[in-house]
Design a protein around this motif. Structure first.
Motif, PDB file in Angstrom:
ATOM      1  N   GLY A  29      -6.458   8.958  -1.259  1.00  0.00           N
ATOM      2  CA  GLY A  29      -5.194   8.965  -1.978  1.00  0.00           C
ATOM      3  C   GLY A  29      -4.314   7.749  -1.796  1.00  0.00           C
ATOM      4  O   GLY A  29      -3.220   7.692  -2.349  1.00  0.00           O
ATOM      5  N   TYR A  30      -4.760   6.760  -1.011  1.00  0.00           N
ATOM      6  CA  TYR A  30      -3.964   5.538  -0.857  1.00  0.00           C
ATOM      7  C   TYR A  30      -4.115   4.681  -2.110  1.00  0.00           C
ATOM      8  O   TYR A  30      -5.193   4.632  -2.708  1.00  0.00           O
ATOM      9  CB  TYR A  30      -4.412   4.746   0.376  1.00  0.00           C
ATOM     10  CG  TYR A  30      -3.972   5.382   1.667  1.00  0.00           C
ATOM     11  CD1 TYR A  30      -2.822   4.954   2.311  1.00  0.00           C
ATOM     12  CD2 TYR A  30      -4.707   6.415   2.237  1.00  0.00           C
ATOM     13  CE1 TYR A  30      -2.413   5.544   3.497  1.00  0.00           C
ATOM     14  CE2 TYR A  30      -4.297   7.013   3.420  1.00  0.00           C
ATOM     15  CZ  TYR A  30      -3.151   6.571   4.041  1.00  0.00           C
ATOM     16  OH  TYR A  30      -2.745   7.163   5.206  1.00  0.00           O
ATOM     17  N   ARG A  31      -3.044   4.022  -2.498  1.00  0.00           N
ATOM     18  CA  ARG A  31      -3.068   3.191  -3.692  1.00  0.00           C
ATOM     19  C   ARG A  31      -2.322   1.888  -3.448  1.00  0.00           C
ATOM     20  O   ARG A  31      -1.470   1.812  -2.564  1.00  0.00           O
ATOM     21  CB  ARG A  31      -2.399   3.915  -4.873  1.00  0.00           C
ATOM     22  CG  ARG A  31      -3.103   5.187  -5.306  1.00  0.00           C
ATOM     23  CD  ARG A  31      -4.465   4.887  -5.910  1.00  0.00           C
ATOM     24  NE  ARG A  31      -5.118   6.088  -6.392  1.00  0.00           N
ATOM     25  CZ  ARG A  31      -6.054   6.751  -5.742  1.00  0.00           C
ATOM     26  NH1 ARG A  31      -6.446   6.359  -4.551  1.00  0.00           N
ATOM     27  NH2 ARG A  31      -6.622   7.822  -6.268  1.00  0.00           N
ATOM     28  N   LEU A  32      -2.634   0.881  -4.255  1.00  0.00           N
ATOM     29  CA  LEU A  32      -1.887  -0.374  -4.233  1.00  0.00           C
ATOM     30  C   LEU A  32      -0.790  -0.283  -5.273  1.00  0.00           C
ATOM     31  O   LEU A  32      -1.022   0.138  -6.400  1.00  0.00           O
ATOM     32  CB  LEU A  32      -2.801  -1.555  -4.553  1.00  0.00           C
ATOM     33  CG  LEU A  32      -3.720  -1.978  -3.414  1.00  0.00           C
ATOM     34  CD1 LEU A  32      -4.793  -2.916  -3.934  1.00  0.00           C
ATOM     35  CD2 LEU A  32      -2.932  -2.642  -2.310  1.00  0.00           C
ATOM     36  N   GLY A  33       0.404  -0.653  -4.884  1.00  0.00           N
ATOM     37  CA  GLY A  33       1.527  -0.667  -5.803  1.00  0.00           C
ATOM     38  C   GLY A  33       2.184  -2.027  -5.759  1.00  0.00           C
ATOM     39  O   GLY A  33       1.786  -2.898  -4.984  1.00  0.00           O
ATOM     40  N   PHE A  34       3.168  -2.222  -6.583  1.00  0.00           N
ATOM     41  CA  PHE A  34       3.875  -3.494  -6.568  1.00  0.00           C
ATOM     42  C   PHE A  34       5.335  -3.275  -6.912  1.00  0.00           C
ATOM     43  O   PHE A  34       5.719  -2.265  -7.478  1.00  0.00           O
ATOM     44  CB  PHE A  34       3.245  -4.505  -7.528  1.00  0.00           C
ATOM     45  CG  PHE A  34       3.435  -4.170  -8.983  1.00  0.00           C
ATOM     46  CD1 PHE A  34       4.542  -4.630  -9.678  1.00  0.00           C
ATOM     47  CD2 PHE A  34       2.514  -3.394  -9.646  1.00  0.00           C
ATOM     48  CE1 PHE A  34       4.725  -4.311 -11.009  1.00  0.00           C
ATOM     49  CE2 PHE A  34       2.684  -3.067 -10.982  1.00  0.00           C
ATOM     50  CZ  PHE A  34       3.795  -3.527 -11.672  1.00  0.00           C
ATOM     51  N   THR A  35       6.117  -4.234  -6.520  1.00  0.00           N
ATOM     52  CA  THR A  35       7.526  -4.256  -6.868  1.00  0.00           C
ATOM     53  C   THR A  35       7.848  -5.661  -7.356  1.00  0.00           C
ATOM     54  O   THR A  35       7.270  -6.625  -6.861  1.00  0.00           O
ATOM     55  CB  THR A  35       8.407  -3.889  -5.653  1.00  0.00           C
ATOM     56  OG1 THR A  35       9.764  -3.840  -6.068  1.00  0.00           O
ATOM     57  CG2 THR A  35       8.265  -4.875  -4.530  1.00  0.00           C
ATOM     58  N   PRO A  36       8.711  -5.801  -8.336  1.00  0.00           N
ATOM     59  CA  PRO A  36       9.075  -7.161  -8.773  1.00  0.00           C
ATOM     60  C   PRO A  36       9.765  -7.914  -7.639  1.00  0.00           C
ATOM     61  O   PRO A  36      10.582  -7.351  -6.921  1.00  0.00           O
ATOM     62  CB  PRO A  36      10.043  -6.921  -9.927  1.00  0.00           C
ATOM     63  CG  PRO A  36       9.793  -5.515 -10.371  1.00  0.00           C
ATOM     64  CD  PRO A  36       9.347  -4.775  -9.147  1.00  0.00           C
ATOM     65  N   VAL A  59       0.853  -1.187   0.000  1.00  0.00           N
ATOM     66  CA  VAL A  59       0.000   0.000   0.000  1.00  0.00           C
ATOM     67  C   VAL A  59       0.887   1.233   0.000  1.00  0.00           C
ATOM     68  O   VAL A  59       1.852   1.318   0.759  1.00  0.00           O
ATOM     69  CB  VAL A  59      -0.934   0.006   1.233  1.00  0.00           C
ATOM     70  CG1 VAL A  59      -1.662   1.330   1.360  1.00  0.00           C
ATOM     71  CG2 VAL A  59      -1.931  -1.137   1.137  1.00  0.00           C
ATOM     72  N   LEU A  60       0.544   2.190  -0.869  1.00  0.00           N
ATOM     73  CA  LEU A  60       1.268   3.458  -0.950  1.00  0.00           C
ATOM     74  C   LEU A  60       0.396   4.553  -0.369  1.00  0.00           C
ATOM     75  O   LEU A  60      -0.803   4.631  -0.661  1.00  0.00           O
ATOM     76  CB  LEU A  60       1.593   3.781  -2.414  1.00  0.00           C
ATOM     77  CG  LEU A  60       2.367   2.706  -3.177  1.00  0.00           C
ATOM     78  CD1 LEU A  60       2.496   3.093  -4.643  1.00  0.00           C
ATOM     79  CD2 LEU A  60       3.731   2.492  -2.562  1.00  0.00           C
ATOM     80  N   ASP A  61       0.981   5.410   0.466  1.00  0.00           N
ATOM     81  CA  ASP A  61       0.218   6.520   1.030  1.00  0.00           C
ATOM     82  C   ASP A  61       0.084   7.640  -0.016  1.00  0.00           C
ATOM     83  O   ASP A  61       0.637   7.533  -1.116  1.00  0.00           O
ATOM     84  CB  ASP A  61       0.843   7.001   2.339  1.00  0.00           C
ATOM     85  CG  ASP A  61       2.155   7.727   2.169  1.00  0.00           C
ATOM     86  OD1 ASP A  61       2.564   8.034   1.031  1.00  0.00           O
ATOM     87  OD2 ASP A  61       2.789   8.021   3.195  1.00  0.00           O
ATOM     88  N   PRO A  62      -0.668   8.708   0.288  1.00  0.00           N
ATOM     89  CA  PRO A  62      -0.862   9.769  -0.704  1.00  0.00           C
ATOM     90  C   PRO A  62       0.425  10.415  -1.205  1.00  0.00           C
ATOM     91  O   PRO A  62       0.445  10.988  -2.295  1.00  0.00           O
ATOM     92  CB  PRO A  62      -1.737  10.795   0.036  1.00  0.00           C
ATOM     93  CG  PRO A  62      -2.495   9.975   1.028  1.00  0.00           C
ATOM     94  CD  PRO A  62      -1.523   8.915   1.464  1.00  0.00           C
ATOM     95  N   LEU A  63       1.515  10.323  -0.458  1.00  0.00           N
ATOM     96  CA  LEU A  63       2.791  10.887  -0.897  1.00  0.00           C
ATOM     97  C   LEU A  63       3.648   9.866  -1.645  1.00  0.00           C
ATOM     98  O   LEU A  63       4.783  10.145  -2.018  1.00  0.00           O
ATOM     99  CB  LEU A  63       3.568  11.430   0.303  1.00  0.00           C
ATOM    100  CG  LEU A  63       2.886  12.567   1.071  1.00  0.00           C
ATOM    101  CD1 LEU A  63       3.715  12.972   2.273  1.00  0.00           C
ATOM    102  CD2 LEU A  63       2.635  13.754   0.154  1.00  0.00           C
ATOM    103  N   GLY A  64       3.121   8.654  -1.837  1.00  0.00           N
ATOM    104  CA  GLY A  64       3.833   7.629  -2.583  1.00  0.00           C
ATOM    105  C   GLY A  64       4.775   6.768  -1.766  1.00  0.00           C
ATOM    106  O   GLY A  64       5.527   5.978  -2.315  1.00  0.00           O
ATOM    107  N   ARG A  65       4.739   6.913  -0.445  1.00  0.00           N
ATOM    108  CA  ARG A  65       5.596   6.089   0.416  1.00  0.00           C
ATOM    109  C   ARG A  65       4.941   4.736   0.654  1.00  0.00           C
ATOM    110  O   ARG A  65       3.740   4.661   0.886  1.00  0.00           O
ATOM    111  CB  ARG A  65       5.821   6.795   1.751  1.00  0.00           C
ATOM    112  CG  ARG A  65       6.569   8.113   1.609  1.00  0.00           C
ATOM    113  CD  ARG A  65       6.628   8.815   2.936  1.00  0.00           C
ATOM    114  NE  ARG A  65       5.258   9.110   3.377  1.00  0.00           N
ATOM    115  CZ  ARG A  65       4.938  10.118   4.174  1.00  0.00           C
ATOM    116  NH1 ARG A  65       5.863  10.907   4.650  1.00  0.00           N
ATOM    117  NH2 ARG A  65       3.692  10.322   4.518  1.00  0.00           N
ATOM    118  N   ALA A  66       5.731   3.689   0.638  1.00  0.00           N
ATOM    119  CA  ALA A  66       5.216   2.337   0.847  1.00  0.00           C
ATOM    120  C   ALA A  66       5.097   2.027   2.333  1.00  0.00           C
ATOM    121  O   ALA A  66       5.977   2.355   3.117  1.00  0.00           O
ATOM    122  CB  ALA A  66       6.131   1.325   0.176  1.00  0.00           C
ATOM    123  N   ASP A  67       4.003   1.394   2.706  1.00  0.00           N
ATOM    124  CA  ASP A  67       3.833   0.916   4.077  1.00  0.00           C
ATOM    125  C   ASP A  67       4.668  -0.346   4.226  1.00  0.00           C
ATOM    126  O   ASP A  67       4.475  -1.304   3.481  1.00  0.00           O
ATOM    127  CB  ASP A  67       2.357   0.614   4.334  1.00  0.00           C
ATOM    128  CG  ASP A  67       2.112   0.224   5.770  1.00  0.00           C
ATOM    129  OD1 ASP A  67       2.320  -0.954   6.099  1.00  0.00           O
ATOM    130  OD2 ASP A  67       1.727   1.092   6.566  1.00  0.00           O
TER     131      ASP A  67
END
Length: 73
Positions: free
Chosen positions: A56-63, A8-16
Motif C-alpha cells: 500500500g505504499y505509494r509515491l506522491g508529489f507536492t509542487p 513516499v506515502l504510507d497506506p493511510l496516505g501520510r507522507a514520510d
C-alpha cells in the motif's frame, strides 16, 4: 528548479518526512535505504519497493515553492 518534490506515502496516505527528493527514483531509494538500515543500489531499492508497493505504499508529489515566493528567497 524542479517543479515537484516527491515523497513516499504510507497506506493511510501520510507522507514520510525524511525522504523528500527531486525525483521519484531518489525518494523511493532513500526510503528503501532507510528501511534496510544501509545504503542500497537502485536495483535493490526497486525490489524492496515492489514489496512496499504491494502493501500500500505509494509515491506522491507536492509542487515545489518557487524561490521568488519564499520570504527569504
Amino acid at each position: 528548479m524542479n517543479d515537484r518534490l516527491y515523497m513516499v506515502l504510507d497506506p493511510l496516505g501520510r507522507a514520510d518526512p525524511y525522504n523528500t527528493a527531486a525525483s521519484q527514483r531518489k525518494a523511493m531509494q532513500l526510503f528503501a535505504s532507510r528501511r534496510a538500515g544501509r545504503p542500497v543500489s537502485a536495483a535493490v531499492a526497486w525490489l524492496l519497493w515492489f514489496n512496499l508497493w504491494r502493501r500500500g505504499y505509494r509515491l506522491g508529489f507536492t509542487p515545489a515553492i518557487p524561490e521568488k515566493e519564499l520570504v527569504n528567497g
